[in-house]
Design an enzyme around this catalytic site. Sequence first.
Site, PDB file in Angstrom:
ATOM      1  CB  ALA A  29      -0.909  -0.014   1.217  1.00 59.30           C
ATOM      2  CG  ASN A  30      -0.047   4.727  -1.789  1.00 56.12           C
ATOM      3  OD1 ASN A  30      -0.772   5.587  -1.298  1.00 56.12           O
ATOM      4  ND2 ASN A  30      -0.373   4.087  -2.906  1.00 56.12           N
ATOM      5  NE  ARG A  31       4.762   6.518   4.878  1.00 56.60           N
ATOM      6  CZ  ARG A  31       4.787   5.643   5.891  1.00 56.60           C
ATOM      7  NH1 ARG A  31       3.722   5.506   6.663  1.00 56.60           N
ATOM      8  NH2 ARG A  31       5.858   4.930   6.111  1.00 56.60           N
ATOM      9  CB  SER A  32      -2.831   8.036  -0.837  1.00 55.67           C
ATOM     10  OG  SER A  32      -4.015   8.718  -1.146  1.00 55.67           O
ATOM     11  CB  ALA A  95      -1.544   7.511  -4.190  1.00 51.55           C
TER      12      ALA A  95
END
Length: 222
Positions: A29-32, A95
Amino acid sequence: GGPRPLAGKKAIVTSGPTHEPIDPVRYIANRSSGRQGHAIAAALAKLGADVTLVSGPVEIPDPAGVTTVHVERAEEMLAAVVAALPADIAVMVAAVADWRVAAAGTQKIKKKPGEAPPPLLLAENPDILKTIGHHADRPKLVVGFAAETQDVEANAREKLTRKGADLIVANDVSPATGIMGGSRNSVRIVSRDGVDAWPDLAKAEVATRLAALIAERLAALP
Ligand code: C5P
């Protein structure tokens, strides 16, 4: 109340991260946070647009007055965006993960004593903005984002052309800015006409101004 310059117009907005499964219990995942994308969906709806928001997994509520479609993976996000066509406006804020795990396991990968860690082979995800920017049913106005930590403007200009966008909202997401996951944003609007630097604003205010700019640009199109 307020003017509704986007009444009768359809908009598709993507927001949030994507989760790319490794196996049934793990993901990349990512931090969006989805805050900017959700705020843009709400701002377009406030101007009268019929908005479909395609959201990755986020912890914030669905905006009121918007049709929200929840997805997990990039491939699902692309399918949901294409299914929402035709539209007048597309604003791709999500994102999206650049890569997914090439062969995500259907069973949990087991750690076996004495065995080396499993290699994670990645495959490229579809580029949703680029697909929509070059689609046969391309919306009249296609807007993308460019989150960069260096050469922000040059990267935005390159994306404008390569991805077939009309506007790129460029922001510096270096950790020191606190933009990713934060409540404020400092953006530059890049189009074929040039660059417009906006002051540091709340994400909701960026959304309001962007929705107004979209309405203005759409009205100016033939
Ligand atoms: O290439 P980059 O990821 O920096 O481009 C950012 C822009 O492209 C954003 O508007 C983002 O939503 C969109 N994008 C996309 N699908 C991808 C990658 C990025 O829609 N797979």
